[in-house]
Design a protein around this motif. Structure first.
Motif, short mmCIF file in Angstrom:
data_model
loop_
_atom_site.label_atom_id
_atom_site.label_comp_id
_atom_site.label_asym_id
_atom_site.label_seq_id
_atom_site.Cartn_x
_atom_site.Cartn_y
_atom_site.Cartn_z
N TRP A 164 -8.29 -18.13 -7.95
CA TRP A 164 -9.76 -17.94 -7.87
C TRP A 164 -9.85 -17.20 -6.39
O TRP A 164 -10.46 -15.94 -6.48
N GLU A 165 -9.24 -17.28 -5.53
CA GLU A 165 -9.43 -16.53 -4.09
C GLU A 165 -8.66 -15.26 -4.32
O GLU A 165 -9.46 -14.37 -4.06
N SER A 166 -7.68 -15.27 -4.88
CA SER A 166 -7.12 -13.78 -4.95
C SER A 166 -7.78 -13.02 -5.71
O SER A 166 -8.06 -11.62 -5.57
N LEU A 167 -8.35 -13.49 -7.20
CA LEU A 167 -9.31 -12.67 -8.04
C LEU A 167 -10.62 -12.13 -7.05
O LEU A 167 -11.07 -11.07 -7.32
N SER A 168 -11.16 -13.32 -6.38
CA SER A 168 -12.45 -12.59 -5.91
C SER A 168 -12.08 -11.81 -4.67
O SER A 168 -12.94 -11.08 -4.47
N ASP A 169 -11.10 -12.03 -4.23
CA ASP A 169 -10.76 -11.02 -3.02
C ASP A 169 -10.31 -9.77 -3.41
O ASP A 169 -10.78 -8.60 -3.14
N ALA A 170 -9.42 -9.57 -4.43
CA ALA A 170 -8.77 -8.13 -4.99
C ALA A 170 -9.57 -7.66 -6.06
O ALA A 170 -9.23 -6.26 -5.96
N THR A 171 -10.45 -8.21 -6.73
CA THR A 171 -10.97 -7.48 -7.93
C THR A 171 -12.37 -7.85 -7.64
O THR A 171 -12.99 -8.40 -7.05
N PHE B 271 1.45 2.40 -1.38
CA PHE B 271 0.54 1.34 -1.82
C PHE B 271 -0.80 1.69 -1.39
O PHE B 271 -1.29 1.97 -0.32
N SER B 272 -1.64 1.57 -2.29
CA SER B 272 -2.91 1.89 -2.31
C SER B 272 -3.90 0.52 -1.75
O SER B 272 -3.01 -0.38 -1.60
N ASN B 273 -4.82 0.71 -1.43
CA ASN B 273 -5.89 -0.35 -0.99
C ASN B 273 -5.64 -1.51 -1.90
O ASN B 273 -5.76 -2.65 -1.62
N LYS B 274 -5.71 -1.19 -3.32
CA LYS B 274 -6.11 -2.15 -4.33
C LYS B 274 -4.55 -2.97 -4.16
O LYS B 274 -4.62 -4.19 -4.38
N ASP B 275 -3.43 -2.30 -4.12
CA ASP B 275 -2.19 -2.91 -4.21
C ASP B 275 -2.02 -3.68 -2.65
O ASP B 275 -1.44 -4.92 -2.82
N LYS B 276 -2.59 -3.33 -1.86
CA LYS B 276 -2.48 -4.23 -0.57
C LYS B 276 -3.28 -5.37 -0.71
O LYS B 276 -2.76 -6.35 -0.20
N ALA B 277 -4.54 -5.28 -1.33
CA ALA B 277 -5.22 -6.61 -1.40
C ALA B 277 -4.53 -7.36 -2.38
O ALA B 277 -4.67 -8.63 -2.00
N TRP B 278 -3.71 -6.94 -3.47
CA TRP B 278 -3.17 -7.99 -4.29
C TRP B 278 -1.70 -8.66 -3.25
O TRP B 278 -1.69 -9.60 -3.46
N ILE B 279 -1.11 -7.62 -2.72
CA ILE B 279 -0.21 -8.09 -1.77
C ILE B 279 -0.64 -9.32 -0.95
O ILE B 279 0.19 -10.53 -0.65
N ALA B 280 -1.70 -8.97 -0.21
CA ALA B 280 -2.06 -10.05 0.70
C ALA B 280 -2.52 -11.30 -0.14
O ALA B 280 -2.35 -12.27 0.37
N ALA B 281 -3.01 -11.18 -1.52
CA ALA B 281 -3.41 -12.37 -2.14
C ALA B 281 -2.04 -13.36 -2.46
O ALA B 281 -1.81 -14.47 -2.21
#
Lengths: 302, 300
Positions: A164-171, B271-281
């Motif tokens: 949930w945290e990943s989805l709400s942060d990244a998408t 690495f785009s911003n979207k990629d970076k967000a997912w890598i942080a996740a």
């Protein structure tokens, strides 16, 4: 060496950030840490030791272009048309005879410059044509809720909350429902308000969902289903628990025993990259839940 | 340049009556920069509201040729023709000031055109064009330290697989709680057995000084000049994402770094911003893996 790298100003900053609360989900501009004189591999105390090593240089041009997107898109058009006029003006004012011999070097130079000006104008127009449409965010109408199936061990619950945290942060995800083995394992984020009207969220009827066409269809294809605009989808009535104005939904099957319903607040808000990530997260979630969720036999319907 | 003849850049501003010329094909190849959400109506230029500007996007149909770099080639070509014209085309006659001013204007336009594709890379809606290339002299490996607990092992295997599949990285390394997991294409010395590789990597990390990282480090280009010893040769872009230890509330938000995830790629600005967000996740997944504090504090 790229022409552009000559333009990036290379300057190294060393600024002092004491105990930076580095929330890795905030902006990703390169930041700079203090170089301490004696780094040590052991991290027993974090008062004086911090990373000492190369730090990224600031990329001013890239930052400026990203922030002034509209201006940069129209810049080549202005430059091109201004030079077009300048060339013609120059030709008119410098008293060149109108019947100049076509092979004169002045004409050749003028033609080459005109060609470059036209290239710029056309590039600017192409950039304008690929500007992405800005879609507005539609805030989901409902109540926030956080419901977990409490009989699960901590490992599984941590995994679900991480998803949930990943989805709400990244998408653009605002609501998440995970149904596994005929049970609702997770309902988190925004949910439709129940008819009792006391700020409670609608319960997920897992059995009804699993017999519905939405679930069966996803299960049969075994692949993710991306409903980019939920209002156009007739099966919307089978998902009464997510807010009614959810814009985009991804239905991710978890193996052949469950489904994850991921609701977002923007039409076509999930990119291809998001879809790929969600597919892999679905597989991971399936392997984790398969270990911990016990089989719950379906109650026979009348 | 034969290719210019077939493009026919006629200096006519596109009007609604423009008939589609056969040399303009309306089907952009995947190499053409395009957005996922198409729009041809910029809201702030009213005179173009009726125009469909996507007719300007064309392709020569040659695989591997990137038309977004066309202004650069035209800039080089026309610029050199201008110089040629100046020195050879008119050396018998004195160069007039009018010609000089035209040439100066032409040369500055040429240099601006050369820079244009570089600027265009940072606009929203363009896609990275470069494919992943595997550098020479590297081997594909998948190594994990032996002292990792089983739960963490599965997570690491999954995370390494997903990071290499979904991003432009060709090599990745996770260093967490003193344990190593690497995957991808690395320069390892020949005839090294798998057992000594974790120690080998650890020595490299110590040499590079990658400890106590609190912030994400992103080197979008020419990363191999900074970390020559550690990353595979030919790396252009490097992203180091710290994995933070979950802290207790009483520490007022101080987070001790627990390790990092390192991703290396052979393309610039990979690495785009979207990629970076997912890598942080993904990095968050390993946060506080063995700590007593979990995400479930609100349940109690």
């Amino acid at each position: 060496m790229e022409a552009g790298t000559a333009l990036t100003l290379t300057s190294r900053f060393h600024t002092f950030f004491p105990f930076n609360t580095a929330d890795s989900n905030t902006s990703f501009q390169p930041r700079f840490t203090l170089s301490s004189p004696s780094p040590s591999p052991s991290s027993s105390s974090f008062s004086a030791f911090s990373y000492r090593g190369p730090t990224p240089k600031r990329d001013f041009l890239a930052d400026w272009v990203s922030q002034n997107d509209d201006v940069v898109r129209t810049l080549p058009i202005y430059v091109g048309s201004a030079s077009l006029f300048a060339v013609l003006l120059n030709r008119a004012l410098s008293g060149i005879a109108p019947v100049a011999d076509a092979g004169s070097s002045q004409s050749r130079a003028d033609l080459l410059t005109l060609g470059l000006a036209v290239t710029n104008i056309l590039t600017g127009l192409v950039w304008l044509s690929i500007r992405p449409k800005s879609i507005t965010v539609v805030n989901p109408r409902g109540v926030e809720c956080k419901r977990l199936c409490s009989t699960l061990p901590e490992v599984a619950l941590n995994e679900l909350l991480w998803v949930w945290e990943s989805l709400s942060d990244a998408t653009c995800c605002r609501s998440l429902v995970v149904v596994y083995e005929s049970r609702c394992v997770l309902q988190i984020g925004f949910a439709a308000e129940s008819s009792t009207g006391d700020d409670e969220a609608v319960n997920v009827d897992a059995n009804k969902l699993m017999q519905g066409s939405v679930y069966q269809g996803v299960l049969k294809s075994g692949a993710q289903s991306y409903l980019a605009n939920l209002s156009l989808y007739p099966g919307k009535s089978e998902l009464p628990f997510i807010p009614s104005n959810t814009q985009a939904v991804i239905l991710q099957p978890l193996g052949d025993k469950g489904i994850a319903i991921i609701g977002g607040d923007t039409i076509r808000g999930y990119t291809a990259s998001d879809q790929a990530w969600i597919t892999y997260i679905g597989e991971k979630l399936d392997s984790t839940l398969a270990k911990y969720v016990k089989h719950h036999p379906l109650t026979p319907q009348d | 340049m034969n290719s210019i003849a077939t493009i026919c850049f006629k200096p006519c501003v596109p009007s609604p009556k423009l008939c589609p010329k056969t040399s303009f094909r309306k089907f952009p190849l995947t190499t053409i920069p395009r957005s996922s959400l198409q729009d041809s109506q910029p809201p702030n230029s009213t005179q173009q509201q009726q125009l469909n500007l996507s007719v300007l996007r064309f392709t020569l149909g040659i695989p591997g040729l990137d038309e977004s770099y066309l202004p650069r080639w035209i800039g080089y070509g026309f610029g050199s023709l201008l110089l040629l014209n100046h020195f050879i085309g008119s050396d018998a006659v004195a160069v007039t000031p009018a010609q000089l001013s035209t040439e100066v204007l032409g040369l500055s336009l040429a240099s601006f055109s050369i820079v244009l594709p570089y600027l265009g890379k940072f606009l929203k809606g363009t896609q990275p064009v470069d494919e992943k290339t595997i550098p020479d002299g590297t081997e594909q490996i998948f190594v994990m330290s032996t002292e990792i607990v089983n739960g963490l092992k599965e997570d690491l295997a999954w995370a390494s697989y997903v990071l290499l599949r979904n991003t432009n990285a060709i090599a990745m390394l996770i260093f967490i709680q003193g344990q190593i997991c690497t995957r991808g294409y690395w320069n390892i010395p020949d005839d090294t057995s798998k057992e000594i590789l974790p120690g080998w990597f650890k020595k490299k990390i110590e040499k590079a000084g990658l400890y106590d990282l609190k912030d994400t480090l992103y080197f979008p280009q020419d990363a191999d000049s900074e970390f020559q010893d550690l990353v595979p040769t030919g790396t252009r872009c490097l992203l180091i994402q710290p994995v933070l230890h979950a802290s207790n509330e009483s520490d007022s938000g101080l987070q001790k770094p627990d390790g990092f995830i390192l991703l290396a790629s052979t393309t610039r600005y990979a690495f785009s911003n979207k990629d970076k967000a997912w890598i942080a996740a993904v990095a968050n997944k390993f946060r506080g893996f063995n700590s007593s504090k979990s995400r479930l504090s609100w349940l109690n």
